[in-house]
Scaffold this active site. Structure first.
Site, PDB file in Angstrom:
ATOM      1  N   GLU A 430      44.352   8.039 -34.048  1.00 51.90           N
ATOM      2  CA  GLU A 430      45.421   7.630 -34.958  1.00 51.90           C
ATOM      3  C   GLU A 430      45.007   6.358 -35.695  1.00 51.90           C
ATOM      4  O   GLU A 430      44.775   5.323 -35.091  1.00 51.90           O
ATOM      5  CB  GLU A 430      46.694   7.380 -34.131  1.00 51.90           C
ATOM      6  CG  GLU A 430      47.843   6.779 -34.915  1.00 51.90           C
ATOM      7  CD  GLU A 430      49.054   6.486 -34.009  1.00 51.90           C
ATOM      8  OE1 GLU A 430      48.986   6.780 -32.790  1.00 51.90           O
ATOM      9  OE2 GLU A 430      50.040   5.962 -34.529  1.00 51.90           O
ATOM     10  N   ASP A 503      48.534   5.919 -30.164  1.00 53.91           N
ATOM     11  CA  ASP A 503      49.195   4.765 -29.557  1.00 53.91           C
ATOM     12  C   ASP A 503      50.231   5.217 -28.539  1.00 53.91           C
ATOM     13  O   ASP A 503      50.791   6.300 -28.653  1.00 53.91           O
ATOM     14  CB  ASP A 503      49.907   3.926 -30.632  1.00 53.91           C
ATOM     15  CG  ASP A 503      48.919   3.200 -31.527  1.00 53.91           C
ATOM     16  OD1 ASP A 503      47.754   3.067 -31.108  1.00 53.91           O
ATOM     17  OD2 ASP A 503      49.320   2.788 -32.632  1.00 53.91           O
ATOM     18  N   ASP A 505      53.260   4.786 -28.248  1.00 53.34           N
ATOM     19  CA  ASP A 505      54.612   4.510 -28.761  1.00 53.34           C
ATOM     20  C   ASP A 505      55.177   5.768 -29.416  1.00 53.34           C
ATOM     21  O   ASP A 505      54.564   6.831 -29.365  1.00 53.34           O
ATOM     22  CB  ASP A 505      54.573   3.340 -29.757  1.00 53.34           C
ATOM     23  CG  ASP A 505      53.682   3.639 -30.959  1.00 53.34           C
ATOM     24  OD1 ASP A 505      53.268   4.822 -31.121  1.00 53.34           O
ATOM     25  OD2 ASP A 505      53.388   2.718 -31.729  1.00 53.34           O
ATOM     26  N   ASP A 507      55.628   6.704 -32.555  1.00 53.44           N
ATOM     27  CA  ASP A 507      54.803   7.289 -33.616  1.00 53.44           C
ATOM     28  C   ASP A 507      53.626   8.039 -33.024  1.00 53.44           C
ATOM     29  O   ASP A 507      53.265   9.124 -33.470  1.00 53.44           O
ATOM     30  CB  ASP A 507      54.284   6.186 -34.550  1.00 53.44           C
ATOM     31  CG  ASP A 507      55.272   5.922 -35.677  1.00 53.44           C
ATOM     32  OD1 ASP A 507      56.245   6.709 -35.784  1.00 53.44           O
ATOM     33  OD2 ASP A 507      55.065   4.948 -36.426  1.00 53.44           O
TER      34      ASP A 507
END
Ligand code: 1YM
Length: 642
Positions: A430, A503, A505, A507
């Site tokens: 990412e 990540d 998180d 997203d």
């Protein structure tokens, strides 16, 4: 020979040697002794009840998980025969539970193959249980026998009471042997529920009840008068059907029956599930081939004779008439042969013609009698055909790229030096900045890096031509090397491991699910073959004095802090890692990429049908089912296994 005060003769010894062989090599009989094998025991017993239902004598089956994790299966069939068996001189009940292969040999024909073990099931379950009790209701009497110690009958079958005159049936309780099932002997309710529901769909009108005595009031009842039609309706529940009725066709020839249920939705993928004698055939086989062949032919004939297609037009292809199709094919065969890698592909050649005939006759008639539905189906197929032509052009673009002609592609992919797929890995990373660190931190021999910019297209909502118009997706397809659609070839996969590195998180999770949707729709067998992994970047960095430690979870953080001496504990600096981009190349290598230290989570498809539902619910057009799914699963989202 004397043992436990019982006498054994020659035939007993043969029997016990048979069961001993099962105990020595359980893997040859039930595939594994892990959780899967533990549940397999249930199916072996349930299959005998299902066989009895297929023979037309049983309407109700009950499965109970008892408090001690023993299992009881009951049915209201004829009851296992209680008379003395001519060959063994013992009751048939004892024979069925102690002689390997007894089911097949002693059975009276019919579809005695539902579990794939050809009726050896009961004796295998006995061999692998610490005890088994069988009760049979027959001739107004209650018969009982108990087995212990790896399958020995404690005493012969005996009458223990009377029952109502018209009562018949079998009840079996077994306790899996913990010395064999060393991983776990705890039954999972949902695993049993999923398969029991499927068995109820596949055997219309049969009522199967599941109960969990470990939990007050936990119980589910499954009975579907519409059979596989109701199954298709359920599979399409999170999609948008384009005609109301589920089309249901059935017929049989020379003892082989074929039943098909189908309904089109407005999506672009096809979901075809085939079964033989209630066993799923993920690799398809001759029944599926026959039905698909007939479907293509009948839709084309109808389209031509009703002037949707001109004689000069190209014919609709298989892919075209299968777009947005949800279909279940269920074949019952007295002597099925399975082939293919996993021995789950139906091989009997005679079935192709029978399935074709049954489907063609029924479907042709349906189209003639339902011109509105016919029009909808033909038009949908024609749009799919046009999209296919457009997609072909787009695909040619990806092919040319794989011939190393377009530098843009290699500008994005930093390939590994090795050309040996068995040791090569590709990281889908990412963001460009993490991509940069990954490039510097990788093992350049075996690790390739493909940075992804932003969100990739949601393929659940896009037809293949649009998906192929997306640069990110084209790059991924080209990098994998397998091609897609009709050209897909797993043996051309250029990497053994495809590692999604996002990540930790929201997203990151979103990008991961978009990638998984893409893989699941376009590269399903890459997922099924276990090539797809998720990297697990650390959540905390703890620096105390000269040592730096990365940990994955809150618990690990606490555990580590507890190992530090009192004084330095309070002085340790703890950073919550916000993203991959925060780590420099060395850190990324040491925590997340290097084969020595990293933790990879393999993405498995435990249950293809369930997985399909998760994807259409989470990624499809319909909002309401998605909201419900998220609400129901939010607490578990952390370990959502597709
Ligand atoms: C809870 C498990 O085993 N039910 C069951 C098993 C059999 C019969 C009926 C049965 C079959 C036949 C004739 C036949 C079995 N019989 C045999 C064998 N439930 C459970 N219900 N009569 C009764 O196939 O002809 C094996 S299984 F071999 F003895 F016939």
């Amino acid at each position: 020979m004397e043992k436990n005060n019982q006498h054994y003769d020659a035939s007993d010894i043969q029997v016990l040697e048979g069961l001993e062989a099962v105990r020595k090599r359980p893997g040859m009989y039930i595939a594994s002794t892990n959780e899967k094998g533990l549940h397999h025991l249930v199916w072996e017993i349930v299959d005998n009840s299902i066989d009895e239902a297929l023979a037309g004598y049983c309407n109700n089956i009950e499965v109970i998980i008892n408090k001690d994790n023993s299992i009881t299966v009951r049915d209201d069939g004829r009851g296992i025969p209680t008379g003395i068996h001519a060959k063994t001189g013992k009751s048939t009940v004892e024979t069925v539970y102690t002689v390997l292969h007894a089911g097949g040999k002693f059975g009276g024909g019919g579809y005695k193959v539902s579990g794939g073990l050809h009726g050896v099931g009961a004796s295998v379950v006995n061999a692998l249980s610490s005890w088994v009790e069988v009760t049979v209701y027959q001739n107004s009497k209650v018969y009982f026998i108990r087995f212990e110690n790896g399958g020995h009958a404690v005493e012969p079958l005996k009458v223990i009471g009377d029952c109502e005159d018209n009562r018949t049936g079998t009840s079996v309780t077994f306790k899996p042997d913990a010395t064999i099932f060393t991983e776990t002997t705890v039954y999972d309710y949902d695993t049993l529920k999923t398969r029991i529901r499927e068995l109820a769909f596949l055997n219309k009108g049969l009522k199967i009840t599941l109960m969990d005595d470990r939990v007050e009031g936990k119980k589910d009842e499954f009975c579907y008068d519409g059979g596989i039609s109701e199954y298709v309706r359920l599979l399409n529940k999170s999609k948008t059907p384009i005609h109301d009725a589920v089309i249901h066709l059935e017929g049989s020839e020379s003892d082989i029956s074929v039943e098909v249920a189908l309904q089109y939705n407005d999506g672009y993928t096809s979901n075809i599930y085939s079964f033989t004698n209630n066993i799923n055939n993920p690799e398809g086989g001759t029944h599926e081939d026959g039905v698909k062949r007939a479907l293509t032919r009948i839709v084309n004939n109808y389209a031509k004779s009703n002037k949707f297609l001109k004689d000069s037009d190209d014919s609709l292809g298989g892919e075209d008439v299968q777009e947005g199709l949800t279909m279940i094919i269920s074949c019952k065969h007295p002597n099925p042969q399975f082939e293919g890698q996993t021995k789950t592909k139906l091989g009997n050649t005679e079935v192709r013609k029978i399935a074709d005939n049954v489907f063609a006759a029924g479907f042709e008639r349906f189209l003639l009698e339902h011109p509105n539905e016919a029009k909808i189906i033909v038009e949908k197929s024609m749009i799919a055909a046009r999209a296919r032509v457009a997609a072909k052009k787009a695909r040619e673009l990806t092919r040319r790229k794989s011939d190393l002609e377009i530098t843009n592609f290699y500008g994005k992919l930093t390939d590994c030096k090795s050309k040996d797929p068995s040791i090569s890995e590709i990281f889908l990373v990412e963001g460009d900045s993490a991509g940069g660190s990954a490039k510097s931190g990788r093992d350049y021999m075996t690790q390739a890096i493909l940075p992804l910019r932003g969100k990739i297209l949601n393929v659940e909502k896009a037809r293949i031509d649009r998906a192929l118009g997306n640069e990110e997706i084209r790059t991924i397809i080209t990098a994998f090397g397998t091609g897609i659609g009709a050209e897909f070839d797993l043996s051309k996969l250029r990497y053994d491991k495809i590692i999604i590195m996002t990540d930790a998180d929201v997203d990151g999770s979103h990008i991961r699910i978009l990638l998984l949707t893409l893989f699941y729709r376009f590269f399903r067998s890459v997922v099924e073959a276990g090539h797809v992994y998720a990297a697990t970047p650390p959540l905390f960095k703890i620096v105390s004095g000269k040592t730096t430690k990365y940990v994955l979870t809150e618990e690990e953080k606490q555990e580590y802090l507890n190992t530090l001496p009192e004084g330095s504990r309070s002085r340790a600096s703890i950073t919550r890692m916000k993203g991959l981009g925060e780590m420099n190349a060395d850190e990324l290598r040491d925590t997340t990429m290097s084969k020595e230290n990293r933790i990879l989570r393999q993405i498995t498809v435990e249950d293809v049908i369930a997985a399909d539902n998760v994807f259409s619910t989470l990624m499809g057009e319909e909002v309401e089912p998605r909201r419900v799914f998220i609400e129901e699963n939010a607490p578990f989202a952390g370990n959502l296994d597709i």
